[in-house]
Design a protein around this motif. Structure first.
Motif, PDB file in Angstrom:
ATOM      1  N   GLU A  66      31.021  39.328  33.061  1.00 17.35           N
ATOM      2  CA  GLU A  66      32.425  39.508  33.890  1.00 17.35           C
ATOM      3  C   GLU A  66      32.868  38.056  34.418  1.00 17.35           C
ATOM      4  OE1 GLU A  66      35.504  40.043  34.055  1.00 17.35           O
ATOM      5  OE2 GLU A  66      35.534  42.084  34.696  1.00 17.35           O
ATOM      6  N   THR A  67      33.982  37.523  34.450  1.00 19.13           N
ATOM      7  CA  THR A  67      34.420  36.477  35.057  1.00 19.13           C
ATOM      8  C   THR A  67      35.862  36.557  35.534  1.00 19.13           C
ATOM      9  OG1 THR A  67      34.452  34.040  34.671  1.00 19.13           O
ATOM     10  CG2 THR A  67      35.254  35.273  33.139  1.00 19.13           C
ATOM     11  N   SER A  68      36.191  35.554  36.489  1.00 14.19           N
ATOM     12  CA  SER A  68      37.574  36.073  37.081  1.00 14.19           C
ATOM     13  C   SER A  68      38.681  35.373  36.463  1.00 14.19           C
ATOM     14  CB  SER A  68      37.329  35.392  38.704  1.00 14.19           C
ATOM     15  OG  SER A  68      37.270  33.983  38.474  1.00 14.19           O
ATOM     16  N   MET A  69      38.527  34.088  35.870  1.00 15.69           N
ATOM     17  CA  MET A  69      39.692  33.704  34.968  1.00 15.69           C
ATOM     18  C   MET A  69      39.955  34.649  33.530  1.00 15.69           C
ATOM     19  SD  MET A  69      39.242  29.450  35.012  1.00 15.69           S
ATOM     20  CE  MET A  69      39.938  28.517  36.355  1.00 15.69           C
ATOM     21  N   GLY A  70      41.082  34.451  32.993  1.00 14.41           N
ATOM     22  CA  GLY A  70      41.546  35.518  32.129  1.00 14.41           C
ATOM     23  C   GLY A  70      41.669  34.905  30.739  1.00 14.41           C
ATOM     24  N   MET A  71      42.809  35.139  30.162  1.00  6.42           N
ATOM     25  CA  MET A  71      43.090  34.535  29.027  1.00  6.42           C
ATOM     26  C   MET A  71      43.546  33.185  29.188  1.00  6.42           C
ATOM     27  SD  MET A  71      46.268  35.674  26.065  1.00  6.42           S
ATOM     28  CE  MET A  71      47.267  34.143  26.960  1.00  6.42           C
ATOM     29  N   THR A  72      44.027  32.990  30.341  1.00  2.47           N
ATOM     30  CA  THR A  72      44.292  31.488  30.679  1.00  2.47           C
ATOM     31  C   THR A  72      43.464  31.075  31.993  1.00  2.47           C
ATOM     32  OG1 THR A  72      46.192  31.656  32.179  1.00  2.47           O
ATOM     33  CG2 THR A  72      46.652  31.955  29.970  1.00  2.47           C
ATOM     34  N   PRO A  73      43.521  30.105  32.711  1.00  2.02           N
ATOM     35  CA  PRO A  73      42.852  29.641  33.726  1.00  2.02           C
ATOM     36  C   PRO A  73      43.543  29.732  34.991  1.00  2.02           C
ATOM     37  CG  PRO A  73      42.924  27.745  32.198  1.00  2.02           C
ATOM     38  CD  PRO A  73      43.983  28.712  31.768  1.00  2.02           C
ATOM     39  N   LEU A  74      44.766  30.646  34.954  1.00  2.00           N
ATOM     40  CA  LEU A  74      45.799  31.055  35.979  1.00  2.00           C
ATOM     41  C   LEU A  74      45.166  32.228  36.830  1.00  2.00           C
ATOM     42  CD1 LEU A  74      48.198  30.682  37.641  1.00  2.00           C
ATOM     43  CD2 LEU A  74      49.360  31.963  35.863  1.00  2.00           C
ATOM     44  N   ALA A  75      44.219  33.034  35.950  1.00  2.56           N
ATOM     45  CA  ALA A  75      43.967  34.115  36.745  1.00  2.56           C
ATOM     46  C   ALA A  75      42.701  34.052  37.851  1.00  2.56           C
ATOM     47  CB  ALA A  75      43.414  35.311  35.813  1.00  2.56           C
ATOM     48  N   GLY A  76      42.443  35.092  38.764  1.00  9.87           N
ATOM     49  CA  GLY A  76      41.537  35.185  39.634  1.00  9.87           C
ATOM     50  C   GLY A  76      41.500  34.443  41.181  1.00  9.87           C
ATOM     51  N   LEU A  77      40.671  33.606  41.244  1.00 11.97           N
ATOM     52  CA  LEU A  77      40.423  32.988  42.785  1.00 11.97           C
ATOM     53  C   LEU A  77      41.876  32.077  42.966  1.00 11.97           C
ATOM     54  CD1 LEU A  77      36.852  32.048  42.511  1.00 11.97           C
ATOM     55  CD2 LEU A  77      38.000  34.092  43.478  1.00 11.97           C
ATOM     56  N   VAL A  78      41.957  31.979  44.164  1.00 15.30           N
ATOM     57  CA  VAL A  78      43.043  30.978  44.779  1.00 15.30           C
ATOM     58  C   VAL A  78      42.471  29.503  44.254  1.00 15.30           C
ATOM     59  CG1 VAL A  78      44.090  29.993  46.956  1.00 15.30           C
ATOM     60  CG2 VAL A  78      43.572  32.438  46.738  1.00 15.30           C
ATOM     61  N   MET A  79      43.388  28.791  43.945  1.00 16.15           N
ATOM     62  CA  MET A  79      42.790  27.313  43.302  1.00 16.15           C
ATOM     63  C   MET A  79      43.445  26.214  44.204  1.00 16.15           C
ATOM     64  SD  MET A  79      42.110  28.394  39.557  1.00 16.15           S
ATOM     65  CE  MET A  79      42.127  30.206  38.992  1.00 16.15           C
ATOM     66  N   GLY A  80      43.303  24.968  43.670  1.00 15.06           N
ATOM     67  CA  GLY A  80      44.026  23.844  44.270  1.00 15.06           C
ATOM     68  C   GLY A  80      45.632  23.863  44.094  1.00 15.06           C
ATOM     69  N   SER A  81      46.139  24.248  42.974  1.00 17.73           N
ATOM     70  CA  SER A  81      47.356  24.654  42.820  1.00 17.73           C
ATOM     71  C   SER A  81      48.023  25.926  41.848  1.00 17.73           C
ATOM     72  CB  SER A  81      48.190  23.333  42.050  1.00 17.73           C
ATOM     73  OG  SER A  81      47.848  23.477  40.717  1.00 17.73           O
ATOM     74  N   ARG A  82      46.892  26.341  41.855  1.00 16.17           N
ATOM     75  CA  ARG A  82      47.145  27.814  40.795  1.00 16.17           C
ATOM     76  C   ARG A  82      47.133  29.086  41.921  1.00 16.17           C
ATOM     77  NH1 ARG A  82      42.907  26.825  36.514  1.00 16.17           N
ATOM     78  NH2 ARG A  82      43.290  24.456  36.448  1.00 16.17           N
ATOM     79  N   SER A  83      47.889  29.980  41.706  1.00 20.16           N
ATOM     80  CA  SER A  83      47.913  31.511  42.332  1.00 20.16           C
ATOM     81  C   SER A  83      46.674  32.111  42.239  1.00 20.16           C
ATOM     82  CB  SER A  83      49.150  32.206  41.968  1.00 20.16           C
ATOM     83  OG  SER A  83      49.098  32.661  40.651  1.00 20.16           O
ATOM     84  N   GLY A  84      46.199  32.012  41.245  1.00 17.52           N
ATOM     85  CA  GLY A  84      44.985  33.333  40.747  1.00 17.52           C
ATOM     86  C   GLY A  84      45.664  34.489  40.656  1.00 17.52           C
ATOM     87  N   ASP A  85      44.962  35.654  40.896  1.00 22.03           N
ATOM     88  CA  ASP A  85      45.763  36.908  40.609  1.00 22.03           C
ATOM     89  C   ASP A  85      46.862  37.288  41.510  1.00 22.03           C
ATOM     90  OD1 ASP A  85      43.639  37.496  38.723  1.00 22.03           O
ATOM     91  OD2 ASP A  85      42.576  38.668  40.385  1.00 22.03           O
TER      92      ASP A  85
END
Ligand SMILES: Nc1ncnc2c1ncn2[C@@H]1O[C@H](COP(=O)(O)OP(=O)(O)O)[C@@H](O)[C@H]1O
Ligand SMILES: Nc1ncnc2c1ncn2[C@@H]1O[C@H](COP(=O)(O)OP(=O)(O)O)[C@@H](O)[C@H]1O
Lengths: 395, 395
Positions: B225-244
């Motif tokens: 299992e991993t937190s990113m999805g079809m794209t690297p946008l999903a999951g954890l809070v990142m530098g400039s990406r929202s995550g989930d």
């Protein structure tokens, strides 16, 4: 002597009602009017001891629907005069960041419910129509709004804020609101009773699994996290909703499949979940198909189970210490197999089901005696919870 | 005698390279060429024992960039002839459902990487440009593609499928692919070594926290299992990406804020995460601001921590039994405070940090002696992992 509350759940083309005896918790009467405004409406009225009334007829609007139901009480009973009505309770879906509990309805409250309509465009306007018609129908009684979101307003910012531009979020009121609050509140409170412990000492996870499905982590009677979000689309796999999905999928579908935003909205809200995976959104059919060995039904159950297990694990972490897990709503109360897949392999985290108890019926503990975390089935009763909140406020 | 691999990471306007000694694991040389195609490019070449070369100049395309770097090896060393080059390794972001391991590049593989471009429109075409230029520059050597997604192809359908219309998903190849696979693989393997146990007996959670961030649950050396999805946008809070985020937020922003799909894409991918919450996407600055008591930085850390704790909890559930957790990448390796908030309150689940060890530096265990689940900092080394996979394939 009965003390009762008239509970109303108004949709855009439907009206559900129940007359609840607040002390015994029993429904004295109830009914459902559907396809309001269409040429062929359907209306049903039922009560213990009377023959259920079903009429197919045109019902032009909510006011007309209330006229119909008053007539049924008059003709078939029970008598509303004898019911010692304390007030009328209205289910309202979106209470925003404003309403953290039930509130007596006045012009100002109606205005605020209207102001929140952009956050629940399908629900709040319909709820408001119900409120207006009901106030005209029952002018002498206090009317109370009970919000689906209110129970979740205790969720801390770390859990209710999304990691997006803070100004955009503030401007458009984007945050997690959560839903099914009335049910989560009812079940978590009942669970504490069943454990025989004071509510403020019990940490629990409530899994409300119906057509819509959501999970809530409750610490000492207060919601601290829930799986639905700003809208009821987020979280678990539902009847026709996807639950959580990489938001990047939406951009991909728009660019590569040429779907419009509205089409993708419909896809994720109406053609996903069990329906999208198997062709039916009804869990009974999915379970039957899985029993018959139909591959896509078996896989759908595995997806449902995986999502549930991950959510339970996350909430164990958020709670730090968890006393009990409760299953509720149509699937949660009735589908032993779903409860089984939801908790499969969690023995190492202190969660052990008892297969025989799980296969039983009614309100009961279903965990094994050695399970560190107890697991229960607790039938929900949102109408009763609404009635009680009305009684507390105006009784 | 050295055996080395030339590792390439080509972006649309950048080229990163490293010459890796596969046996010692050391970098013999490395460099970065940026703003390719713009009028003011920047190129850097460095190696132990030579003075770092930095040039500001126009570099017209990737082929030109390779010309520049060859020149640096010629002029400043080290000698590529003396490095006993085994082959060239290329980081490729998207390997789809096809590539579950590193593969020797031929015309067919190039075609498949191109076919996968719709799934990684920003990355695969650039990776392919790098491959073409590198094959022209190093014609005599085997070239190998190492995919960010390959490690995650062991994730079972229950975890990699979204609950959407099955035909739509199949037609548009919508599923969880996951990313950072090379890092998760490297770190989970190293973690097993550090625990002194065979890889196939170790269950671990790897938290790769850099500008991009993802978590992976690894059972016996395989990603489940991993937190990113079809794209690297999903999951954890990142530098400039929202995550989930509730996908319903996207529909809301489109309708209520009048934003186009492209604008929302940019908002969630480029203006969210730490940047959106605090105004800076750099965790060092966020930590400094939090130390200075700046409210929005403190809150951002709480959001980051909450998301991480939920993910760890979910993966504890998916793994059933977890031996160790590893932190890696820029934030994971260096930010003690983030590691602390990520695991705060998880003592009841058997995770106890040792504050002094957590405050230290380098590869080390940071859990307390009594912690049922060990916690480690394990510096990642994606270039070395790529080099090793190349050597295994062609050496
Ligand atoms: N005996 C049963 N076994 C399995 N699923 C059931 C059973 N009874 C009802 N359900 C499921 O419960 C779901 C509806 O739950 P409900 O709580 O009534 O939904 P909602 O109130 O959200 O519309 C449906 O998927 C239905 O198939
Ligand atoms: N000493 C440090 N303390 C805290 N954060 C750090 C430290 N050093 C680097 N970082 C953070 O690590 C992040 C970059 O991580 P990195 O793994 O290099 O990212 P990527 O490879 O995804 O671009 C930045 O947010 C940076 O602030």
């Amino acid at each position: 002597m009965t003390r009762s509350v008239f509970v109303i759940n108004a949709g855009s083309s439907s009206l559900k009602y129940q007359l609840v005896d607040v002390d015994s918790g029993r429904a004295l009467a109830g009914g459902l009017i559907e396809r309001i405004g269409e040429t062929t409406g359907e209306a049903k009225h039922e009560a213990p001891g009377i023959e259920t009334v079903v009429e197919r007829r045109m019902i032009s609007d909510h006011e007309h629907a209330f006229g119909w139901l008053l007539q049924q009480f008059d003709r078939h009973g029970p008598s509303l005069d004898g019911a010692q009505l304390l007030g009328v309770g209205h289910r309202v879906v979106q209470g925003g960041a404003r309403f953290d509990r039930a509130v007596r309805i006045d012009e100002d409250v109606q205005q605020q419910i209207e102001d929140l309509a952009p956050l629940a465009p399908l629900h709040n306007p319909a709820n408001l129509q119900g409120i207006r018609s009901a106030r005209a129908t029952f002018p002498g009684y206090p009317h109370v709004a009970v919000f689906d979101t209110a129970f979740h307003l205790t969720i801390p910012p770390a859990a209710h804020r999304y990691a997006i531009d803070a100004r955009v979020a503030a401007e458009h009121r984007i945050r997690k609101y959560g839903f099914h609050g009335t049910s989560h509140q009812f079940v978590s409170r009942r669970l504490a009773e069943l454990l025989g412990r004071p509510l403020d000492e019990v940490n629990s996870i409530v899994l409300h699994l119906g057509n819509g499905a959501s999970a809530t982590a409750v610490r000492g009677g207060r919601s601290i996290e829930t799986s639905m979000g700003m809208t009821p689309l987020a979280g678990l796999v539902m009847g026709s909703r996807s639950g959580d999905i990489d938001p990047g999928v939406i951009f991909h579908l728009h660019r590569m499949a040429g779907l419009s935003v509205d089409e993708i909205d419909t896809l994720l809200n109406k053609r996903s979940g069990l329906l999208g995976l198997t062709g039916t959104g009804d869990m009974r059919d999915v379970l039957q198909a899985a029993d018959a060995g139909i591959e896509r039904a078996v896989e759908a159950l595995e997806i449902v189970g995986h999502r549930l297990r991950g959510t339970v694990g996350a909430y164990l972490a958020h709670l730090g210490r968890t006393d009990a897990i409760a299953f509720t709503a149509g699937i949660g109360e009735n589908a032993a197999r779903v409860r089984e897949v939801a908790l499969a392999g969690l023995e190492g985290l202190g969660i052990v089901l008892d297969p025989e108890r799980n296969a039983g019926r009614g309100e009961r503990r279903i965990s094994a005696d050695g399970s560190a975390i107890e697991v229960w089935v607790v039938p929900t009763n949102e109408e009763l919870e609404i009635a009680r909140q009305v009684a507390d406020l105006v009784g």
